[in-house]
Design a protein around this motif. Structure first.
Motif, PDB file in Angstrom:
ATOM      1  N   GLY A   1       6.522  -6.812   4.701  1.00  0.00           N
ATOM      2  CA  GLY A   1       5.359  -5.922   4.708  1.00  0.00           C
ATOM      3  C   GLY A   1       4.146  -6.560   4.055  1.00  0.00           C
ATOM      4  O   GLY A   1       4.240  -7.583   3.375  1.00  0.00           O
ATOM      5  N   ASP A   2       2.984  -5.934   4.275  1.00  0.00           N
ATOM      6  CA  ASP A   2       1.728  -6.483   3.735  1.00  0.00           C
ATOM      7  C   ASP A   2       1.252  -5.721   2.498  1.00  0.00           C
ATOM      8  O   ASP A   2       0.120  -5.857   2.074  1.00  0.00           O
ATOM      9  N   ASN A   3       2.115  -4.892   1.950  1.00  0.00           N
ATOM     10  CA  ASN A   3       1.854  -4.122   0.735  1.00  0.00           C
ATOM     11  C   ASN A   3       0.952  -2.904   0.960  1.00  0.00           C
ATOM     12  O   ASN A   3       0.580  -2.245  -0.002  1.00  0.00           O
ATOM     13  N   SER A   4       0.571  -2.608   2.175  1.00  0.00           N
ATOM     14  CA  SER A   4      -0.271  -1.426   2.388  1.00  0.00           C
ATOM     15  C   SER A   4       0.592  -0.157   2.398  1.00  0.00           C
ATOM     16  O   SER A   4       0.362   0.761   1.608  1.00  0.00           O
ATOM     17  N   SER A   5       1.587  -0.123   3.261  1.00  0.00           N
ATOM     18  CA  SER A   5       2.472   1.054   3.263  1.00  0.00           C
ATOM     19  C   SER A   5       3.226   1.169   1.940  1.00  0.00           C
ATOM     20  O   SER A   5       3.496   2.277   1.460  1.00  0.00           O
ATOM     21  N   GLU A   6       3.545   0.037   1.352  1.00  0.00           N
ATOM     22  CA  GLU A   6       4.266   0.053   0.077  1.00  0.00           C
ATOM     23  C   GLU A   6       3.430   0.753  -1.004  1.00  0.00           C
ATOM     24  O   GLU A   6       3.943   1.543  -1.804  1.00  0.00           O
TER      25      GLU A   6
END
Ligand code: SF4
Length: 250
Positions: free
Chosen positions: A135-140
């Motif tokens: 993941g790109d840390n946005s949803s995280e």
């Protein structure tokens, strides 16, 4: 003591009182509505233009599991496609994520498809382990926000935990890269049965803009029953929370 009470009062209400009806900004891109009058030519035009093949050329049906929420189709056909700020777009089936032309209702959870025992066991408390599989840390970041003082999904006994051994289920973000494949299996195996699987975000559901990349290994997704699909790019905390509440029947 009085001073402390005054300070607390001055802070006002910090938390979202009703997670079901909380209004959000009109700028938020949630559930799209496609006009029933979209023509054959227009369907083909937006389908060919969509960067992730989220729109079917023939039917004009949009798949929220693929959609990157870029709004390019809306810019192209503002009279026919409109993204609303409705954040209730999660479903427990891939079919539930399909937006049909002429239909103006939000996706929902199919009660008949919910696995036995899920509600009985987890309705009062659900602990989740989050795995960012490329993941790109946005949803995280948005998932982390689900537990903050504003959204506070802990009020329903839902929270993220540090170890899969303390978890009842796994929340996957990211398109599942080769480097994360083994870790995903290990994490899942460490969770006791009946473990649930939630895919959060377009990348997790379909690979998103990375779909078809040789760097992906999506065998885990294909092999397992998915309990909840939460679209978004990234996922909004209210989309996630409402989806989990629907799944648990809260
Ligand atoms: S908003 Fe979704 S369906 Fe529309 S062009 Fe972008 S990715 Fe495709």
């Amino acid at each position: 003591m009085l001073n402390k009470l005054r300070v607390i009062r001055s802070h006002g209400v910090q938390y979202v009182r009703n997670l079901r009806t909380q209004p959000v900004s009109d700028l938020f891109r949630g559930r799209p509505v496609i006009s029933g009058s979209i023509s054959e030519e227009e369907r083909r035009m937006v389908a060919d233009f969509c960067p992730v093949n989220a729109i079917d050329r023939n039917s004009g049906v949009m798949d929220l599991g693929r959609c990157a929420f870029c709004r390019e189709c809306e810019f192209m056909l503002p009279e026919k496609i409109k993204f609303t700020n409705d954040y209730r777009i999660a479903s427990n089936t891939p079919e539930g994520l399909l937006i049909l032309p002429g239909k103006d209702s939000h996706p929902s959870v199919d009660e008949d498809k919910i696995r036995k025992n899920i509600r009985r066991l987890f309705r009062g408390a659900l602990k989740l382990r989050q795995v960012s599989a490329g993941g790109d840390n946005s949803s995280e970041m948005e998932l982390s926000a689900s537990g903050n003082v504003n959204f506070d999904f802990g009020r329903y006994g839902i929270e993220f935990v540090a170890s899969p051994r303390h978890a009842d289920g796994i929340v996957i973000t990211g398109p599942v890269t080769e480097n994360m494949e083994a870790a995903l299996y290990i994490c899942y195996e460490a969770i006791p049965e009946p473990r649930i699987i939630i895919l959060a975000g377009t990348d997790a559901i379909s690979g998103g803009i990375f779909s078809g990349s040789p760097a992906l290994r999506r065998r885990f997704i294909e092999e397992h029953h998915i309990d909840l699909y939460v679209p978004g790019n990234p996922v909004h905390p209210l989309t996630f929370i409402n989806g989990v509440m629907d799944l648990l029947g809260i």
